[in-house]
Design an enzyme around this catalytic site. Sequence first.
Site, PDB file in Angstrom:
ATOM      1  CB  THR A 104      -0.911  -0.029   1.243  1.00  0.00           C
ATOM      2  OG1 THR A 104      -1.668  -1.242   1.203  1.00  0.00           O
ATOM      3  CG2 THR A 104      -1.860   1.160   1.276  1.00  0.00           C
TER       4      THR A 104
ATOM      5  CD  GLU B 190      -3.651  -6.740   0.671  1.00  0.00           C
ATOM      6  OE1 GLU B 190      -4.521  -7.615   0.705  1.00  0.00           O
ATOM      7  OE2 GLU B 190      -3.419  -5.981   1.636  1.00  0.00           O
ATOM      8  CG  PHE B 191      -8.897  -4.709  -2.071  1.00  0.00           C
ATOM      9  CD1 PHE B 191      -8.966  -3.432  -1.554  1.00  0.00           C
ATOM     10  CD2 PHE B 191      -8.611  -4.858  -3.429  1.00  0.00           C
ATOM     11  CE1 PHE B 191      -8.765  -2.309  -2.366  1.00  0.00           C
ATOM     12  CE2 PHE B 191      -8.411  -3.747  -4.250  1.00  0.00           C
ATOM     13  CZ  PHE B 191      -8.486  -2.467  -3.716  1.00  0.00           C
TER      14      PHE B 191
ATOM     15  CD  GLU C 156      -4.040 -10.239   9.475  1.00  0.00           C
ATOM     16  OE1 GLU C 156      -4.159 -10.847  10.553  1.00  0.00           O
ATOM     17  OE2 GLU C 156      -3.216  -9.335   9.280  1.00  0.00           O
TER      18      GLU C 156
ATOM     19  CE  LYS D  67      -5.199  -1.849   1.201  1.00  0.00           C
ATOM     20  NZ  LYS D  67      -4.348  -2.978   1.266  1.00  0.00           N
TER      21      LYS D  67
ATOM     22  CG  PHE E 131     -16.895  -3.499   7.290  1.00  0.00           C
ATOM     23  CD1 PHE E 131     -16.971  -4.618   6.471  1.00  0.00           C
ATOM     24  CD2 PHE E 131     -15.699  -3.232   7.923  1.00  0.00           C
ATOM     25  CE1 PHE E 131     -15.878  -5.454   6.289  1.00  0.00           C
ATOM     26  CE2 PHE E 131     -14.593  -4.059   7.755  1.00  0.00           C
ATOM     27  CZ  PHE E 131     -14.684  -5.169   6.931  1.00  0.00           C
TER      28      PHE E 131
ATOM     29  N   GLY F  38      -9.097  -2.417  14.386  1.00  0.00           N
ATOM     30  CA  GLY F  38      -7.659  -2.586  14.581  1.00  0.00           C
ATOM     31  C   GLY F  38      -7.054  -3.283  13.383  1.00  0.00           C
TER      32      GLY F  38
ATOM     33  CB  CYS G 118      -5.105  -2.755   6.652  1.00  0.00           C
ATOM     34  SG  CYS G 118      -4.053  -3.871   5.743  1.00  0.00           S
TER      35      CYS G 118
ATOM     36  NE  ARG H 202       0.519  -7.079  12.079  1.00  0.00           N
ATOM     37  CZ  ARG H 202       0.785  -7.287  10.790  1.00  0.00           C
ATOM     38  NH1 ARG H 202       1.645  -6.508  10.160  1.00  0.00           N
ATOM     39  NH2 ARG H 202       0.190  -8.256  10.130  1.00  0.00           N
TER      40      ARG H 202
HETATM   41  C1  UDX Z   1      -8.769  -5.105   6.140  1.00  0.00           C
HETATM   42  C2  UDX Z   1      -9.565  -4.922   4.847  1.00  0.00           C
HETATM   43  O1  UDX Z   1     -10.877  -5.474   5.008  1.00  0.00           O
HETATM   44  C3  UDX Z   1      -8.844  -5.578   3.679  1.00  0.00           C
HETATM   45  O2  UDX Z   1      -9.565  -5.353   2.478  1.00  0.00           O
HETATM   46  C4  UDX Z   1      -7.450  -4.940   3.588  1.00  0.00           C
HETATM   47  O3  UDX Z   1      -6.722  -5.454   2.547  1.00  0.00           O
HETATM   48  C5  UDX Z   1      -6.689  -5.159   4.892  1.00  0.00           C
HETATM   49  O4  UDX Z   1      -7.449  -4.593   5.972  1.00  0.00           O
HETATM   50  P1  UDX Z   1      -8.408  -7.044   7.925  1.00  0.00           P
HETATM   51  O5  UDX Z   1      -7.494  -6.106   8.651  1.00  0.00           O
HETATM   52  O6  UDX Z   1      -7.997  -8.453   7.742  1.00  0.00           O
HETATM   53  O7  UDX Z   1      -8.737  -6.486   6.462  1.00  0.00           O
HETATM   54  O8  UDX Z   1      -9.754  -7.054   8.787  1.00  0.00           O
HETATM   55  P2  UDX Z   1     -11.290  -6.690   8.622  1.00  0.00           P
HETATM   56  O9  UDX Z   1     -12.058  -7.931   8.656  1.00  0.00           O
HETATM   57  O10 UDX Z   1     -11.534  -5.757   7.516  1.00  0.00           O
HETATM   58  O11 UDX Z   1     -11.531  -5.931  10.029  1.00  0.00           O
HETATM   59  C6  UDX Z   1     -10.785  -4.771  10.392  1.00  0.00           C
HETATM   60  C7  UDX Z   1     -11.178  -4.284  11.770  1.00  0.00           C
HETATM   61  O12 UDX Z   1     -12.513  -3.784  11.772  1.00  0.00           O
HETATM   62  C8  UDX Z   1     -11.161  -5.364  12.858  1.00  0.00           C
HETATM   63  O13 UDX Z   1     -10.630  -4.808  14.041  1.00  0.00           O
HETATM   64  C9  UDX Z   1     -12.616  -5.740  13.044  1.00  0.00           C
HETATM   65  O14 UDX Z   1     -12.913  -6.239  14.330  1.00  0.00           O
HETATM   66  C10 UDX Z   1     -13.276  -4.380  12.818  1.00  0.00           C
HETATM   67  N1  UDX Z   1     -14.679  -4.490  12.375  1.00  0.00           N
HETATM   68  C11 UDX Z   1     -14.976  -5.015  11.157  1.00  0.00           C
HETATM   69  C12 UDX Z   1     -15.694  -4.024  13.215  1.00  0.00           C
HETATM   70  O15 UDX Z   1     -15.455  -3.533  14.325  1.00  0.00           O
HETATM   71  N2  UDX Z   1     -16.993  -4.084  12.768  1.00  0.00           N
HETATM   72  C13 UDX Z   1     -17.321  -4.591  11.554  1.00  0.00           C
HETATM   73  O16 UDX Z   1     -18.511  -4.608  11.220  1.00  0.00           O
HETATM   74  C14 UDX Z   1     -16.283  -5.077  10.720  1.00  0.00           C
END
Ligand code: UDX
Length: 435
Positions: A121, A148-149, A152, A204, A249, A257, A260, A328
């Site tokens: 990124t 990338e999207f 985890e 991104k 979301f 957290g 990303c 993280r």
């Molecule tokens: C994210 C992006 O979704 C992904 O496209 C990008 O490439 C990397 O960052 P990731 O960090 O794996 O992916 O987690 P994600 O499932 O998106 O959740 C991020 C944070 O948001 C987490 O702390 C999660 O608990 C929080 N979250 C997510 C909420 O609090 N509420 C929600 O409804 C969704």
Amino acid sequence: MNITLIGTGYVGLVSGIMMSYLGHNVICLDKDRVKIDKLNKAILPIYEPHLDQYLTESLKQEKIKFTYDYDEASKNVDAVFVTVGTPSKLSGEANLEYVYTAIDEISRYLNKNCLLIIKSTVPPTSCDKIISYLAEKNIFSLVAANPEFLREGNAIEDFLNPDRIVIGVSNEESSKILKKIYAPLLKKNIPLLITNLVTAELIKYASNSFLATKIAYINEMANLCEKTGANIHDLSYGMGLDKRIGDKFLKTGPGFGGSCFPKDILALNKIVKDYEANCLILEAVINSNEKRPFDIVNKISFILGEDLQNKNIAILGLTYKAGTDDIRSSPAIMIIKILLSKGANIRASDPLGIIHANEHLEDKNLLYFDSTVEACNGADAVIIATEWPEFTKLNWEKIYTKVKLPIIIDLRNILNARLIKEIGFEYYNIGTKIR
Ligand code: UDX
């Protein structure tokens, strides 16, 4: 195609292994020799469900190799992906040091037939700057952006069935190579957006920051529900039924957290400032999320009584979300730090996160437990900080007999309030009026 990826962090490993699964000959390069030796023996440094099976199969088929040797990684290569980290500087700006180190190392092997693809990124105009940087060295490789999207815990599915593939290019040859790389996915009609370099880079940041905004928004609405008596679950459901809003979301919790969202929104805010382009929303979202763990601790104090000194608090969940071992920017860790600063004793447990948490956070008043039930022993309150499905299946009757005070504060709203209250617990969650 012959593909090299530089950087075997989360993105590089998932992308490399999955590209070998698509049929390409992949070499993953990293300067960390211990990591490389382990990877060649199919030992992964990260947890991602089923990734080990894909890795074992690709190693068996000789479709993937791991090396720390640039000579080996650069023979007859058609495309080089840069997948190194771009951590935040203190200013919030993305640090491109590792990107440039990788480019410096690989540049002598690049030529006009090889495509250099920036998957890390990077802020808008980075690829243009990389093109100029290479040109100064008389290297005229093709350069593309391909953010990338991957999420985890869901990365394999996200790689094989992404909502879209975004590629930023400055000429037709670059898009031809990328289309060839992603051909097996494009055959499945996965939407492909071909745009210019700077737009791909910005997509991104804009996407991650928008998702972070949705979460901060629903968290603020949960605060309002706690004051008005509205029901956060129904509120979120009612909003999500509107197709223009969408139901994703919109889950309230202790804040976003991971590696990303927090980093990307800070970086976008810095970009906006550098370009003197106003975006008040970003700052509000950053502040809202940074304040969130403090709000949560205030809530815990309110429930337990102002003084948290010597209170025994069980924290169930350390990772920033379920399905990963990653801690993280985990809200759970931030909440623990604040509770420790207020004199509380913490008893923490997590299905996968203890090893990393232990490396990162040690304190005489912090104990880690493999057994969740043991973590709850003698607790004045049990806090659910991560939405691990395991926690919904715990023997809560047994835990009831172990705790000092039967108080549960569910920061992910995952427990069945009625059943928990029937056992005898006082149950609090996010977005419900306390009393
Ligand atoms: C994210 C992006 O979704 C992904 O496209 C990008 O490439 C990397 O960052 P990731 O960090 O794996 O992916 O987690 P994600 O499932 O998106 O959740 C991020 C944070 O948001 C987490 O702390 C999660 O608990 C929080 N979250 C997510 C909420 O609090 N509420 C929600 O409804 C969704």
